[in-house]
Design an enzyme around this catalytic site. Structure first.
Site, PDB file in Angstrom:
ATOM      1  N   GLU A 536      53.664  48.281  44.344  1.00 58.06           N
ATOM      2  CA  GLU A 536      54.888  47.482  44.324  1.00 58.06           C
ATOM      3  C   GLU A 536      54.832  46.529  43.121  1.00 58.06           C
ATOM      4  O   GLU A 536      53.845  45.802  42.959  1.00 58.06           O
ATOM      5  CB  GLU A 536      54.992  46.695  45.636  1.00 58.06           C
ATOM      6  CG  GLU A 536      55.109  47.619  46.845  1.00 58.06           C
ATOM      7  CD  GLU A 536      54.515  47.035  48.118  1.00 58.06           C
ATOM      8  OE1 GLU A 536      54.319  45.820  48.191  1.00 58.06           O
ATOM      9  OE2 GLU A 536      54.221  47.833  49.038  1.00 58.06           O
ATOM     10  N   GLU A 567      52.843  50.702  52.051  1.00 60.70           N
ATOM     11  CA  GLU A 567      51.392  50.635  51.801  1.00 60.70           C
ATOM     12  C   GLU A 567      50.639  51.895  52.238  1.00 60.70           C
ATOM     13  O   GLU A 567      49.745  52.367  51.530  1.00 60.70           O
ATOM     14  CB  GLU A 567      50.792  49.402  52.490  1.00 60.70           C
ATOM     15  CG  GLU A 567      51.091  48.072  51.780  1.00 60.70           C
ATOM     16  CD  GLU A 567      52.525  47.587  51.972  1.00 60.70           C
ATOM     17  OE1 GLU A 567      53.226  48.140  52.854  1.00 60.70           O
ATOM     18  OE2 GLU A 567      52.957  46.676  51.253  1.00 60.70           O
ATOM     19  N   GLN A 589      49.703  44.968  47.225  1.00 58.72           N
ATOM     20  CA  GLN A 589      50.034  43.686  46.605  1.00 58.72           C
ATOM     21  C   GLN A 589      49.181  42.519  47.108  1.00 58.72           C
ATOM     22  O   GLN A 589      48.751  41.696  46.317  1.00 58.72           O
ATOM     23  CB  GLN A 589      51.524  43.404  46.804  1.00 58.72           C
ATOM     24  CG  GLN A 589      52.071  42.466  45.795  1.00 58.72           C
ATOM     25  CD  GLN A 589      53.590  42.581  45.690  1.00 58.72           C
ATOM     26  OE1 GLN A 589      54.303  42.097  46.564  1.00 58.72           O
ATOM     27  NE2 GLN A 589      54.071  43.226  44.647  1.00 58.72           N
ATOM     28  N   ASP A 592      46.272  40.970  52.771  1.00 56.72           N
ATOM     29  CA  ASP A 592      46.793  40.894  54.146  1.00 56.72           C
ATOM     30  C   ASP A 592      47.611  42.148  54.502  1.00 56.72           C
ATOM     31  O   ASP A 592      47.703  42.515  55.660  1.00 56.72           O
ATOM     32  CB  ASP A 592      47.688  39.663  54.291  1.00 56.72           C
ATOM     33  CG  ASP A 592      46.984  38.394  53.842  1.00 56.72           C
ATOM     34  OD1 ASP A 592      46.521  37.642  54.703  1.00 56.72           O
ATOM     35  OD2 ASP A 592      46.885  38.172  52.612  1.00 56.72           O
ATOM     36  N   TYR A 593      48.218  42.782  53.494  1.00 60.78           N
ATOM     37  CA  TYR A 593      49.088  43.936  53.770  1.00 60.78           C
ATOM     38  C   TYR A 593      48.342  45.264  53.764  1.00 60.78           C
ATOM     39  O   TYR A 593      48.933  46.321  53.978  1.00 60.78           O
ATOM     40  CB  TYR A 593      50.258  43.965  52.783  1.00 60.78           C
ATOM     41  CG  TYR A 593      51.048  42.671  52.838  1.00 60.78           C
ATOM     42  CD1 TYR A 593      51.420  42.140  54.070  1.00 60.78           C
ATOM     43  CD2 TYR A 593      51.375  41.958  51.691  1.00 60.78           C
ATOM     44  CE1 TYR A 593      52.091  40.931  54.161  1.00 60.78           C
ATOM     45  CE2 TYR A 593      52.059  40.748  51.773  1.00 60.78           C
ATOM     46  CZ  TYR A 593      52.409  40.240  53.016  1.00 60.78           C
ATOM     47  OH  TYR A 593      53.074  39.047  53.110  1.00 60.78           O
ATOM     48  N   HIS A 634      49.421  35.303  52.945  1.00 59.96           N
ATOM     49  CA  HIS A 634      49.098  35.366  51.524  1.00 59.96           C
ATOM     50  C   HIS A 634      47.807  34.658  51.194  1.00 59.96           C
ATOM     51  O   HIS A 634      47.614  34.192  50.083  1.00 59.96           O
ATOM     52  CB  HIS A 634      50.233  34.772  50.679  1.00 59.96           C
ATOM     53  CG  HIS A 634      51.505  35.549  50.800  1.00 59.96           C
ATOM     54  ND1 HIS A 634      52.431  35.294  51.767  1.00 59.96           N
ATOM     55  CD2 HIS A 634      51.969  36.588  50.090  1.00 59.96           C
ATOM     56  CE1 HIS A 634      53.436  36.138  51.648  1.00 59.96           C
ATOM     57  NE2 HIS A 634      53.183  36.943  50.647  1.00 59.96           N
TER      58      HIS A 634
END
Ligand code: TPP
Ligand code: MG
Length: 845
Positions: A536, A567, A589, A592-593, A634
């Site tokens: 992304e 993801e 990115q 956490d994701y 984040h």
């Protein structure tokens, strides 16, 4: 007149079953119509067919029958206890024959456990191998897909030779290795298909002719109807449509996912109906959607011919929705489908059995008569029985030999204890097992060893010495059988890449960290055309932290590109590309994701080398950024989320961007998958710029001492290195001299036990990070205290300093009270020093 009647029934057979009529009434009408059509046909003149057509149809009929027999006998092997579990492809034979006809060398399959007929028909698996896998035969020559490590019908071909080098993938048909999680094959399929597109578009890659023929390779994904409910299916389907990839998605629709019917699975109970919005528009963008019945051989063959030719030529994805597929023996050997299917449905499955329908069609078309078909069927039974017998014999023979060897080894007269009643009983029990497994043999040997004495006339050939020697040899062989290939065992293993230090000019320029990464990428992209990166915001703007700034403009959209927010398939995309020779950097990115894609990493990438016993590799690098920025989503450092779920990958946690660049350089010189977590707060910090960008390497598993000290050791990594440093400065004011060790990689962890050396000096240790309590610090503690035996050098209890159990709150204050800070480091360390020497370090509070 007769022809008109036949056409009428043909039309009705098609339209009726294409609609969503109650299937029982449809079944009654179709059965009547089908039989009437046969009668009509018999009264028509049999058509004359070219010889090669006849022989091809009959060959297919033979494969279908063999495959069915394999399913039937396979189930019996489980029920009689020879195999542990069975799941088979019965009922799905006919569409797979049609698909196999259009599958070429260089093409790829990414599918699931129902595809045995396809594997037989393409020559990617033999019937002997089918049974060998069912038994769990660990001999790679008998079970090339996975050396007996996976349950049956998990298919794969081998892309690597025995030295771990690429084979010519254009000279073979290819199957990526199956996994059990439903729809898990889809993200991988996306990357396999994207490889064709990138190979096609980038003329620089046309010379890689062992991977591609200018991108003409089609990828065939197969999936069950129920598994299309998974998010992975939808994410992949959309991404392949967006990117217009040569992906053929095949849904074997038998109406059920174990006991749950499509009423609970799919909108309108019809996946192609639900996917209508994906159909090609006037510009040809989207999918071509095809329908066919699982029993209609001729229609299936035509459909596949047309659809795959289009997909190959236009790079337009296609969907084959194959309905009216059956499952004669039910889902697996774990239960019977009589529990959840109605009598009518079960009868329908008998009437619409694909092989029976193909048989009737062959006679109707005058391709063969009854006698010939009976002969083919008889031969199929014989062939499969023989294959089964041969596979069982090959599986059992070496095990029996090992058993005999042990009994012989234990049969020693020079030791008094070799004939004790207890040992005799163990030997007797082992001898009496008709079909032993290795567990029986090794367990017996280990038990005998407990009972032997040392009083033997020849100590070198005592019972103890003989059994120990034999056992050591067997254990090593079993380790190779069951525990090898978690990582690359060959010379180019990532852990073998030698360290090349960064070179600095006398007065190096100080640049923001992100520029070091950017310029390092520039070198890597210029030197290896197979390196690609995507994610992304990676393409046009060069990443949210500008680490690829300007590189898309320089190297093109086929090297550095944006993806949708997806993801799981960003990671799957990387995986599939890696299987076809690319060196992908898949960017997530924020750390956490990563959770969205963790399943792909854990189940697919991490197990790739192990589950194929070195047959396929996926050296994808997952690049992300983590540790501190802001708020719950984040600023995460959930290292414990990955350290235990992606064994088979490496985890690099660089403290700054020079170290991060060094890890990318190391990994690209090797061929193993890894996760690199860039420290979020480091992009703007200035670092000296090395002169040998793209060259210098940071070795894996080698911690670095950041600050030398004699009083206590702080073991940490990533962004915490800086905080530890601040804490150490505060401690110094109180006369405490802390040593800071940056572990640099969590997997592998301190391969040469550097931390132990520090403990020998300081005798005190804190494991510090910003994961949850009991997270990665507990892991580090186990490694050092138990594995490195640090326990024996401690003068104070080992301790951990972590973030709170909850996620980090928003704002600088939220961070201060959620994550560990320099004051926490100070207090934790001071407390240890107080316990150690209370006089010199009195309690603070
Ligand atoms: C993620 C996941 N959830 C559940 C299962 C258990 N499971 C195995 S097969 C299956 C049903 C699949 O049905 P379908 O996709 O229609 O394929 P079919 O077996 O009918 O060919 C389920 C629920 C699994 N393997 N993976
Ligand atoms: Mg199903």
């Amino acid at each position: 007149m007769k022809i008109e009647a036949k056409a009428f029934f043909d039309k009705y057979l098609f339209t009726l079953s294409a609609t969503n009529l109650n299937f029982v009434s449809m079944h009654l009408f179709c059965t009547f119509a089908f039989q009437f059509r046969i009668i009509l046909n018999y009264s028509m003149k049999a058509k004359t067919h070219p010889k090669h057509y006849i022989s091809e149809v009959l060959k297919d009929y033979k494969i279908a029958n063999e495959s069915r027999q394999a399913s039937l006998l396979g189930r019996r092997e489980v029920l009689t206890g020879k195999a542990k579990f069975g799941i088979f492809g019965d009922g799905k034979e006919i569409p797979q024959l049609a698909m196999a006809k259009v599958f070429r060398e260089g093409d790829w399959r990414s599918g699931y456990y129902r595809d045995q007929t396809f594997m037989f028909a393409t020559g990617m698996m033999t019937i002997e191998e089918f049974f060998a896998q069912l038994y769990g035969d660990t001999n790679i020559n008998h079970t090339p897909a996975n050396a007996g490590r996976l349950m049956n019908n998990h298919f794969a071909t081998r892309s690597l030779n025995e030295k771990g080098k690429w084979k010519n993938l254009m000279k073979q048909k290819n199957s990526s290795p199956d996994i059990s999680p439903t729809a898990g094959q889809m993200p991988r399929a996306l990357g396999l298909a994207l490889a064709s597109k990138l190979y096609k578009n980038n003329a620089q890659l046309h010379g890689f002719d062992h991977f591609t023929n200018k991108g003409q390779e089609v990828v065939f994904a197969t999936i069950g109807d129920a598994s299309t409910s998974e998010g992975h299916f939808w994410e992949t389907f959309n991404a392949a449509g967006v990117q217009q990839l040569p992906l053929a998605v095949n849904v074997w629709d038998d109406g059920w996912g174990i006991s749950v019917s499509n009423k609970y699975q799919t909108t309108k109970q019809n996946i192609s109906e639900a996917l209508k919005g994906f159909a090609n528009n006037e510009h040809g963008k989207g999918y071509k959607i095809y329908h066919s019945k699982g029993w209609d051989y001729a229609h299936l063959c035509n459909t596949y011919q047309e659809g795959v030719a289009h997909c190959r030529k236009e790079h337009n994805p296609v969907l084959f929705h194959i309905t009216e597929v059956t499952q004669p023996q039910g889902h697996s050997t774990s239960g019977s489908h009589e529990r959840y299917k109605s009598k009518e449905r079960l009868q329908w499955e008998v009437d619409f059995d694909g092989i029976a329908r193909m048989r009737a069609w062959i006679i109707e078309e005058g391709i063969a008569d009854e006698d010939l078909l009976v002969e083919i069927e008889r031969d199929a039974v014989k062939r499969v029985k023989e294959a089964k017998k041969a596979a069982w014999k090959s599986f059992l023979a070496p095990i029996k030999k090992e058993r005999d060897e042990l009994l012989e080894t234990a049969n020693i007269s020079t030791c008094f204890c070799s004939n004790t009643p207890q040992i005799e009983q163990i030997k007797k029990d082992l001898k009496n097992i008709g079909e032993p497994i290795r567990k029986d043999i090794i367990s017996a040997a280990r038990k005998i060893l407990r009972l032997v004495c040392d009083k033997c006339s020849d100590p070198n050939h005592s019972l103890k010495a003989n059994i120990t020697r034999w056992l050591e040899k067997q254990m090593a062989e079993n380790a190779d059988r069951y525990n090898s290939f978690l990582h690359n065992p060959f010379e180019n293993a990532a852990t073998n890449i030698t360290e090349i230090a960064p070179i600095y000019s006398e007065k190096p320029t100080m640049v923001p960290g992100r520029e070091i990464l950017r310029d390092n990428w520039d070198v890597l992209f210029s030197t290896n055309p197979l390196v690609v990166t995507f994610g992304e915001d990676v393409g046009k703007i060069g990443g949210v932290n500008q680490t690829y700034e300007g590189l898309q403009a320089k190297y093109g959209e086929d090297r550095i590109f944006d993806t949708g927010i997806r993801e799981a398939t960003i990671i799957g995309q990387g995986l599939g590309l890696a299987l076809r020779g690319f060196r992908p950097i898949a960017e997530i990115q924020y750390f956490d994701y990563l959770l969205y894609g963790l399943q792909v990493m854990s189940d697919d990438i991490s197990t790739m080398l192990y589950r194929t016993k070195g047959g396929q590799k996926a050296p994808v690098i997952i690049s992300t950024r983590g540790h501190r920025l802001e708020g719950i989503w984040h600023s995460g450092s959930p290292l414990s989320m990955v350290i235990n779920s992606i064994r088979g990958m490496y985890i690099c946690v660089p403290r700054d961007m020079t170290q991060a660049a060094g890890f990318y350089n190391t990994l690209l010189k090797s061929d193993e998958p890894a996760l690199v977590i860039e420290p979020l707060n480091g992009y703007r910090f200035r670092e000296p710029k090395p002169d040998n960008l793209g060259e210098f390497t940071v070795p894996l598993g080698k911690p670095e001492v950041i600050r030398e000290g004699k009083d206590l050791t702080i073991v940490t990594y990533g962004s915490c290195v800086r905080i530890a440093h601040d804490g150490a400065e505060q401690l110094a004011e109180f006369g405490i001299d802390a040593e800071i060790i940056d572990v640099q990689t969590l997997l592998p962890f301190d391969s040469n036990h550097r931390i132990l050396e520090s403990l020998k000096k300081t005798n005190k240790v804190i494991f510090f990070d910003e994961d949850v309590p009991g997270g990665a610090t507990a892991y580090m503690m186990q490694k050092v205290i138990e594995e490195q035996k640090g326990f024996y050098y401690l003068d104070a209890e080992p301790t951990t300093l972590t973030a709170k159990a909850h996620r980090a709150a928003y704002s600088t204050d939220g961070d201060y009270f959620s994550n560990p800070n320099a004051e926490d480091v100070f207090e934790k360390a001071y407390h240890i020093m107080h316990e150690y020497n209370p006089k010199r370090f009195p309690k603070i509070f």
